[in-house]
Design a protein around this motif. Structure first.
Motif, PDB file in Angstrom:
ATOM      1  N   ASP A  51      23.337  39.632 -13.094  1.00 54.14           N
ATOM      2  CA  ASP A  51      23.769  39.302 -14.295  1.00 54.14           C
ATOM      3  C   ASP A  51      25.430  39.473 -14.183  1.00 54.14           C
ATOM      4  OD1 ASP A  51      21.608  38.391 -15.812  1.00 54.14           O
ATOM      5  OD2 ASP A  51      21.025  40.349 -15.304  1.00 54.14           O
ATOM      6  N   ARG A  52      25.839  40.499 -13.366  1.00 51.95           N
ATOM      7  CA  ARG A  52      27.228  40.885 -13.434  1.00 51.95           C
ATOM      8  C   ARG A  52      27.512  41.180 -11.784  1.00 51.95           C
ATOM      9  NH1 ARG A  52      29.390  42.441 -18.507  1.00 51.95           N
ATOM     10  NH2 ARG A  52      27.865  43.121 -19.884  1.00 51.95           N
ATOM     11  N   PHE A  53      28.480  40.913 -11.357  1.00 45.65           N
ATOM     12  CA  PHE A  53      29.047  41.156  -9.980  1.00 45.65           C
ATOM     13  C   PHE A  53      30.364  41.943 -10.089  1.00 45.65           C
ATOM     14  CE2 PHE A  53      31.673  40.344  -6.070  1.00 45.65           C
ATOM     15  CZ  PHE A  53      30.696  40.352  -5.005  1.00 45.65           C
ATOM     16  N   PHE A  54      30.344  43.129  -9.213  1.00 46.11           N
ATOM     17  CA  PHE A  54      31.550  43.884  -9.069  1.00 46.11           C
ATOM     18  C   PHE A  54      31.796  43.945  -7.413  1.00 46.11           C
ATOM     19  CE2 PHE A  54      29.768  45.676 -13.046  1.00 46.11           C
ATOM     20  CZ  PHE A  54      31.029  46.099 -13.604  1.00 46.11           C
ATOM     21  N   TRP A  55      33.199  44.184  -7.376  1.00 42.71           N
ATOM     22  CA  TRP A  55      33.668  44.717  -6.040  1.00 42.71           C
ATOM     23  C   TRP A  55      33.875  46.042  -6.128  1.00 42.71           C
ATOM     24  CZ3 TRP A  55      34.136  41.275  -2.255  1.00 42.71           C
ATOM     25  CH2 TRP A  55      34.279  40.126  -2.457  1.00 42.71           C
ATOM     26  N   ALA A  56      33.624  46.856  -5.148  1.00 39.67           N
ATOM     27  CA  ALA A  56      34.048  48.493  -5.235  1.00 39.67           C
ATOM     28  C   ALA A  56      34.867  48.613  -3.928  1.00 39.67           C
ATOM     29  CB  ALA A  56      32.749  49.164  -5.174  1.00 39.67           C
ATOM     30  N   VAL A  57      35.845  49.179  -3.949  1.00 38.42           N
ATOM     31  CA  VAL A  57      36.721  49.795  -3.040  1.00 38.42           C
ATOM     32  C   VAL A  57      37.125  51.336  -3.244  1.00 38.42           C
ATOM     33  CG1 VAL A  57      37.650  47.492  -3.023  1.00 38.42           C
ATOM     34  CG2 VAL A  57      38.876  49.284  -4.352  1.00 38.42           C
ATOM     35  N   PRO A  58      37.699  51.779  -1.876  1.00 39.83           N
ATOM     36  CA  PRO A  58      37.925  53.292  -1.974  1.00 39.83           C
ATOM     37  C   PRO A  58      39.181  53.526  -2.913  1.00 39.83           C
ATOM     38  CG  PRO A  58      38.271  52.473   0.171  1.00 39.83           C
ATOM     39  CD  PRO A  58      37.430  51.385  -0.614  1.00 39.83           C
ATOM     40  N   ALA A  59      39.379  54.633  -3.448  1.00 37.88           N
ATOM     41  CA  ALA A  59      40.593  55.116  -3.987  1.00 37.88           C
ATOM     42  C   ALA A  59      41.799  54.815  -2.917  1.00 37.88           C
ATOM     43  CB  ALA A  59      40.319  56.469  -4.266  1.00 37.88           C
ATOM     44  N   GLY A  60      43.052  54.334  -3.429  1.00 35.86           N
ATOM     45  CA  GLY A  60      44.036  53.928  -2.551  1.00 35.86           C
ATOM     46  C   GLY A  60      43.998  52.535  -1.905  1.00 35.86           C
ATOM     47  N   PHE A  61      43.029  51.744  -2.148  1.00 36.87           N
ATOM     48  CA  PHE A  61      42.821  50.447  -1.623  1.00 36.87           C
ATOM     49  C   PHE A  61      43.756  49.475  -2.597  1.00 36.87           C
ATOM     50  CE2 PHE A  61      41.021  46.396  -0.888  1.00 36.87           C
ATOM     51  CZ  PHE A  61      40.473  46.607   0.252  1.00 36.87           C
ATOM     52  N   ASP A  62      44.454  48.700  -1.922  1.00 35.56           N
ATOM     53  CA  ASP A  62      45.431  47.538  -2.399  1.00 35.56           C
ATOM     54  C   ASP A  62      44.733  46.829  -3.440  1.00 35.56           C
ATOM     55  OD1 ASP A  62      47.550  46.089  -3.230  1.00 35.56           O
ATOM     56  OD2 ASP A  62      47.421  44.969  -1.059  1.00 35.56           O
ATOM     57  N   LEU A  63      44.987  46.742  -4.714  1.00 33.89           N
ATOM     58  CA  LEU A  63      43.935  45.902  -5.539  1.00 33.89           C
ATOM     59  C   LEU A  63      44.755  44.594  -5.947  1.00 33.89           C
ATOM     60  CD1 LEU A  63      43.140  48.891  -8.045  1.00 33.89           C
ATOM     61  CD2 LEU A  63      41.994  48.049  -6.147  1.00 33.89           C
ATOM     62  N   ALA A  64      45.880  44.309  -5.289  1.00 35.26           N
ATOM     63  CA  ALA A  64      46.513  43.089  -5.514  1.00 35.26           C
ATOM     64  C   ALA A  64      45.605  41.840  -5.227  1.00 35.26           C
ATOM     65  CB  ALA A  64      47.535  42.880  -4.460  1.00 35.26           C
ATOM     66  N   PRO A  65      44.759  41.887  -4.177  1.00 34.35           N
ATOM     67  CA  PRO A  65      43.794  40.493  -3.945  1.00 34.35           C
ATOM     68  C   PRO A  65      42.961  40.432  -4.935  1.00 34.35           C
ATOM     69  CG  PRO A  65      44.040  41.996  -1.806  1.00 34.35           C
ATOM     70  CD  PRO A  65      44.677  42.679  -3.163  1.00 34.35           C
ATOM     71  N   PHE A  66      42.421  41.421  -5.876  1.00 36.41           N
ATOM     72  CA  PHE A  66      41.815  41.020  -6.815  1.00 36.41           C
ATOM     73  C   PHE A  66      42.241  40.498  -8.247  1.00 36.41           C
ATOM     74  CE2 PHE A  66      39.933  44.593  -4.195  1.00 36.41           C
ATOM     75  CZ  PHE A  66      38.932  43.972  -4.029  1.00 36.41           C
ATOM     76  N   SER A  67      43.493  40.289  -8.429  1.00 35.37           N
ATOM     77  CA  SER A  67      44.227  39.879  -9.342  1.00 35.37           C
ATOM     78  C   SER A  67      44.302  38.367  -9.381  1.00 35.37           C
ATOM     79  CB  SER A  67      45.648  40.465  -9.644  1.00 35.37           C
ATOM     80  OG  SER A  67      46.406  40.080  -8.561  1.00 35.37           O
ATOM     81  N   GLY A  68      44.055  37.888  -8.163  1.00 37.78           N
ATOM     82  CA  GLY A  68      44.052  36.203  -8.067  1.00 37.78           C
ATOM     83  C   GLY A  68      43.010  35.500  -8.457  1.00 37.78           C
ATOM     84  N   ALA A  69      42.974  34.344  -8.808  1.00 37.13           N
ATOM     85  CA  ALA A  69      41.969  33.512  -9.332  1.00 37.13           C
ATOM     86  C   ALA A  69      40.588  33.651  -8.556  1.00 37.13           C
ATOM     87  CB  ALA A  69      42.261  32.062  -9.626  1.00 37.13           C
ATOM     88  N   ALA A  70      40.618  33.863  -7.276  1.00 36.61           N
ATOM     89  CA  ALA A  70      39.573  33.850  -6.415  1.00 36.61           C
ATOM     90  C   ALA A  70      38.684  34.881  -6.582  1.00 36.61           C
ATOM     91  CB  ALA A  70      39.794  33.486  -5.008  1.00 36.61           C
ATOM     92  N   LEU A  71      39.280  36.008  -6.823  1.00 32.77           N
ATOM     93  CA  LEU A  71      38.490  37.321  -6.789  1.00 32.77           C
ATOM     94  C   LEU A  71      38.965  37.912  -8.334  1.00 32.77           C
ATOM     95  CD1 LEU A  71      39.458  38.952  -3.627  1.00 32.77           C
ATOM     96  CD2 LEU A  71      37.513  37.432  -4.047  1.00 32.77           C
ATOM     97  N   GLY A  72      39.221  37.090  -9.210  1.00 33.08           N
ATOM     98  CA  GLY A  72      39.703  37.866 -10.490  1.00 33.08           C
ATOM     99  C   GLY A  72      38.552  37.947 -11.622  1.00 33.08           C
TER     100      GLY A  72
END
Length: 169
Positions: free
Chosen positions: A91-112
């Motif tokens: 019902d919901r999908f999340f990405w999880a990353v460690p602290a300090g990970f560059d979050l820029a890729p998650f702002s694009g449409a594909a992973l947004g």
């Protein structure tokens, strides 16, 4: 006087969620704690009906299913073409990353935000950086995936309680 020797120690099979304390396992541990505070109980490494394996799958008291895909390197994230196969199984999908990970890729449409949520975690805790959109699952799939999740969790508990159980069938 006779010396007492300690009884032999039986080590149960390791749960993938807590096998290591670094990398993906550490992120999984922190995310599982976060999910639990939100009334979601997580199981690690859950096979889905399409043959894919979710890093974490959690269910809440109302039957809502959340899948969390863990990434610990940028290369792993950018090379992952299979994550879309998880969407019909939650019902919901999340990405999880460690602290300090560059979050820029998650702002694009594909992973947004229209597709996924985002969690940042360490081995002790996690925080939801972006909530995941709700996409209700089909009822028949929900039933089959909930049953698959419950059976996997029960099997793991049995293996912890009785490591020889699987060999006795």
């Amino acid at each position: 006087m006779a010396t007492l020797s300690p009884p032999p120690v039986t080590v149960p099979p390791a749960d993938p969620l807590f096998q290591a304390e670094s990398g993906a396992a550490a992120v999984a541990r922190g995310v599982a704690r976060l999910l639990y505070r939100h009334d979601l109980v997580a199981v690690a490494e859950v096979a889905l009906g399409n043959g894919r394996r979710a890093d974490l799958m959690a269910v809440d008291s109302r039957g809502a299913i959340v899948i969390v895909e863990i990434k610990v390197s940028r290369a792993d994230l950018l090379g992952d073409g299979k994550w879309g196969d998880y969407l019909p199984y939650c019902d919901r999908f999340f990405w999880a990353v460690p602290a300090g990970f560059d979050l820029a890729p998650f702002s694009g449409a594909a992973l947004g935000p229209d597709v996924s949520g985002l969690i940042v975690a360490d081995r002790y805790d996690a925080a939801i950086v972006r909530e995941a959109p709700l996409r209700p699952m089909a009822p028949a799939r929900r039933r089959s995936e909930t049953l698959r999740l419950a059976r996997r969790a029960a099997r793991r508990l049995l293996e912890l309680a009785d490591p020889d159980a699987a060999s006795s069938v």
